[in-house]
Design an enzyme around this catalytic site. Structure first.
Site, PDB file in Angstrom:
ATOM      1  N   CYS A   1       0.306   3.057   3.641  1.00  0.00           N
ATOM      2  CA  CYS A   1       0.992   2.332   4.895  1.00  0.00           C
ATOM      3  C   CYS A   1       1.823   1.324   4.745  1.00  0.00           C
ATOM      4  O   CYS A   1       2.025   0.533   5.866  1.00  0.00           O
ATOM      5  CB  CYS A   1      -0.443   1.989   5.729  1.00  0.00           C
ATOM      6  SG  CYS A   1      -1.218   0.550   5.042  1.00  0.00           S
TER       7      CYS A   1
ATOM      8  N   CYS B   1      -8.716  -4.664 -10.237  1.00  0.00           N
ATOM      9  CA  CYS B   1      -8.202  -3.494 -10.906  1.00  0.00           C
ATOM     10  C   CYS B   1      -7.887  -2.241  -9.852  1.00  0.00           C
ATOM     11  O   CYS B   1      -8.438  -1.712  -9.587  1.00  0.00           O
ATOM     12  CB  CYS B   1      -9.406  -3.191 -11.889  1.00  0.00           C
ATOM     13  SG  CYS B   1      -9.229  -1.963 -12.895  1.00  0.00           S
TER      14      CYS B   1
ATOM     15  N   CYS C   1      -5.167   0.803   6.387  1.00  0.00           N
ATOM     16  CA  CYS C   1      -5.429   2.256   6.353  1.00  0.00           C
ATOM     17  C   CYS C   1      -6.688   2.717   5.851  1.00  0.00           C
ATOM     18  O   CYS C   1      -6.963   4.006   6.039  1.00  0.00           O
ATOM     19  CB  CYS C   1      -4.260   3.042   5.765  1.00  0.00           C
ATOM     20  SG  CYS C   1      -3.926   2.997   4.109  1.00  0.00           S
TER      21      CYS C   1
ATOM     22  N   CYS D   1      -7.706  -1.009   1.151  1.00  0.00           N
ATOM     23  CA  CYS D   1      -6.410  -1.369   2.049  1.00  0.00           C
ATOM     24  C   CYS D   1      -7.283  -1.653   3.483  1.00  0.00           C
ATOM     25  O   CYS D   1      -7.551  -0.641   4.063  1.00  0.00           O
ATOM     26  CB  CYS D   1      -5.408  -0.406   2.205  1.00  0.00           C
ATOM     27  SG  CYS D   1      -4.145  -0.986   3.691  1.00  0.00           S
TER      28      CYS D   1
ATOM     29  N   CYS E   1       0.967  -1.109   0.188  1.00  0.00           N
ATOM     30  CA  CYS E   1      -0.110  -0.030  -0.047  1.00  0.00           C
ATOM     31  C   CYS E   1       0.956   1.128   0.124  1.00  0.00           C
ATOM     32  O   CYS E   1       1.700   1.244   0.803  1.00  0.00           O
ATOM     33  CB  CYS E   1      -0.950  -0.101   1.306  1.00  0.00           C
ATOM     34  SG  CYS E   1      -1.832   1.482   1.410  1.00  0.00           S
TER      35      CYS E   1
END
Ligand code: FE
Length: 132
Positions: free
Chosen positions: A51, A120, A100, A97, A48
């Site tokens: 984070c 996607c 976060c 995510c 990510c």
């Protein structure tokens, strides 16, 4: 268990580029065929961009022809969160995510077997970590 990350809007603005902020925190979408990881074929993990939570492995990446990095599955189904998104007059499944809450992209049911899924994902939501 992973600890969730909660930052104020201002702290996210300091941490992210304006483009990353727009996608991750305002659910924006990068223009197709512009993302830095679209053509990336190196072996490694996609974290990510907000984070550094591990999200996708290069082994699950495939060329969907859509203009966004596409994956058949996340590293773990606990690493992402999926939720219904009814914006823009469409019913889609948004992918976030888990750690976060950053917006990553959407998941569709037209991916290759066996998962049949196409995650996607915006390049701007990702940070690639090459395998050493
Ligand atoms: Fe995150």
């Amino acid at each position: 268990m992973n600890k969730k990350i909660k930052l104020s809007e201002n702290d996210w603005k300091k941490k992210l580029t304006p483009e990353e902020f727009h996608v991750l925190r305002e659910k924006g979408t990068e223009k197709p065929f512009t993302g830095k990881y679209l053509e990336n074929k190196e072996k490694g993990k996609y974290l990510c961009a907000g984070c550094e939570n591990e999200l996708f492995d290069s082994d699950s990446k495939f060329d969907s022809g859509t203009g966004w990095p596409s994956f058949t599955h996340p590293v773990g189904y606990d690493n992402v969160e999926e939720t219904e998104d009814i914006s823009y007059g469409m019913v889609r499944t948004e992918v976030l995510c888990e750690k976060c809450g950053g917006h990553l992209g959407h998941v569709f049911d037209d991916g290759p077997k066996p998962s049949g899924k196409r995650y996607c994902i915006n390049s701007l939501s990702l940070k690639f970590q090459e395998e050493k």
